[in-house]
Design an enzyme around this catalytic site. Structure first.
Site, PDB file in Angstrom:
ATOM      1  CB  SER A  15      -0.957  -0.101   1.098  1.00  0.00           C
ATOM      2  OG  SER A  15      -1.318   1.415   1.597  1.00  0.00           O
ATOM      3  CG  HIS A  40      -4.024  -1.872  -2.078  1.00  0.00           C
ATOM      4  ND1 HIS A  40      -5.198  -2.322  -1.701  1.00  0.00           N
ATOM      5  CD2 HIS A  40      -4.345  -1.158  -0.127  1.00  0.00           C
ATOM      6  CE1 HIS A  40      -6.070  -2.658  -1.302  1.00  0.00           C
ATOM      7  NE2 HIS A  40      -6.169  -1.556  -0.235  1.00  0.00           N
ATOM      8  CG  ASP A  42      -4.980   2.207   0.594  1.00  0.00           C
ATOM      9  OD1 ASP A  42      -6.207   1.331   0.520  1.00  0.00           O
ATOM     10  OD2 ASP A  42      -3.883   1.931   1.678  1.00  0.00           O
ATOM     11  CG  MET A  44      -8.225   6.654   2.861  1.00  0.00           C
ATOM     12  SD  MET A  44      -7.584   7.272   4.686  1.00  0.00           S
ATOM     13  CE  MET A  44      -6.804   5.372   4.489  1.00  0.00           C
ATOM     14  CG  HIS A  73      -9.160  -0.125  -0.784  1.00  0.00           C
ATOM     15  ND1 HIS A  73      -8.535  -0.421   1.351  1.00  0.00           N
ATOM     16  CD2 HIS A  73     -10.503  -0.164  -0.194  1.00  0.00           C
ATOM     17  CE1 HIS A  73      -9.731  -0.959   1.908  1.00  0.00           C
ATOM     18  NE2 HIS A  73     -10.793  -0.616   1.553  1.00  0.00           N
ATOM     19  CG  MET A  75     -11.489   3.295   2.569  1.00  0.00           C
ATOM     20  SD  MET A  75      -9.261   2.812   3.336  1.00  0.00           S
ATOM     21  CE  MET A  75      -8.673   2.448   1.882  1.00  0.00           C
ATOM     22  CG  MET A 144     -11.683  -3.386   5.202  1.00  0.00           C
ATOM     23  SD  MET A 144      -9.992  -2.992   4.233  1.00  0.00           S
ATOM     24  CE  MET A 144      -8.995  -2.051   5.479  1.00  0.00           C
ATOM     25  CG  ASP A 179      -6.197  -3.029   3.013  1.00  0.00           C
ATOM     26  OD1 ASP A 179      -5.406  -2.723   3.778  1.00  0.00           O
ATOM     27  OD2 ASP A 179      -6.754  -2.264   2.235  1.00  0.00           O
TER      28      ASP A 179
END
Ligand code: DX5
Ligand code: ZN
Length: 231
Positions: A15, A40, A42, A44, A73, A75, A144, A179
């Protein structure tokens, strides 16, 4: 790039949440040179999770540096208004949380419709059954093992959920991704339960840098070896 043919062999997905935010291109090249299977990313929004990272323009800027698989990913909530932007940014896999809205079924269809692989993520408090009717619409289930929002948190044991998902998936070509809090100590637990994609941020980037990337390679190898010994 073309995503490699489906396989349940262990894949390590560092990540870049734990990378140097002023040097993403070099960090991505370094982790791939050191053995990362996927990258990966992330995303957010400061709303679905209490932290902010980056949006489609940043992901688009990462794209030319990623030679493996760009695993994005989300979020964020809502998801649907941003699906086309992440497709244009070059995501190979786009994962949305089942908790992010009332219409995850529609969201997964829209992700595939935009030409990407579709992932669905489950927070620690969400049961495996939440994806029981989504198995033919998804390419990846992300379990998660921390509450999402931050790197470097303590692993929450979700092995019973992983085993249940593995049984539900059967012969379908659906990855199980883990994750949060993945280390050489926790990787064997999740691999033995049926996971094949291990995301790791702090455990990959610790001790290394773009100037000294060898620790990235040693960290990736240690996680891979620990997971491999368990399957
Ligand atoms: C958590 C993110 C993770 C995180 C993992 O919200 O989705 O991908 O970066 O970081 P570590 O491996 O440090 O727990
Ligand atoms: Zn993640």
């Amino acid at each position: 790039m073309a995503i490699p043919e489906f396989s349940r062999s262990i894949k390590i997905a560092p990540s870049i949440l734990s990378a140097d935010f002023a040097d993403f291109g070099a960090e991505i090249r370094a982790i791939e040179a050191q053995g990362a299977d996927w990258v990966h990313v992330d995303v957010m929004d400061g709303h679905f999770v209490p932290n902010l990272t980056f949006g489609p323009p940043a992901v688009k800027a990462f794209r030319p540096h990623v030679k493996t698989v760009m695993d994005v990913h989300l979020m964020i909530a809502p998801v649907d208004p941003y699906i086309d932007a992440f497709a244009e940014a070059g995501a190979d896999i786009l994962t949305a949380h089942v908790e992010a809205g009332p219409h995850i079924h529609r969201t997964l269809q829209a992700i595939r419709g935009a030409g990407m692989k579709a992932g669905v993520a489950l927070n620690p408090g969400t049961p495996a059954e939440a994806v029981a009717h989504l198995l033919d619409l998804t390419d990846l289930i992300c379990v998660m093992t921390v509450n999402p929002g931050f790197g470097g948190q303590k692993f929450i044991d979700m092995t019973a959920k992983i085993s249940a998902l593995r049984a539900m998936i059967g012969d379908r070509p659906v990855h199980i991704e883990i994750d949060g809090g993945v280390t050489p100590e926790t990787a064997p637990l999740v691999a033995a339960a049926g996971a094949d994609v291990l995301v790791a941020g702090s455990a990959v980037f610790k001790g290394g840098s773009v100037a000294d990337p060898a620790p990235y390679g040693a960290n990736i190898a240690a996680i891979r070896a620990a997971a491999g010994a368990a399957v």
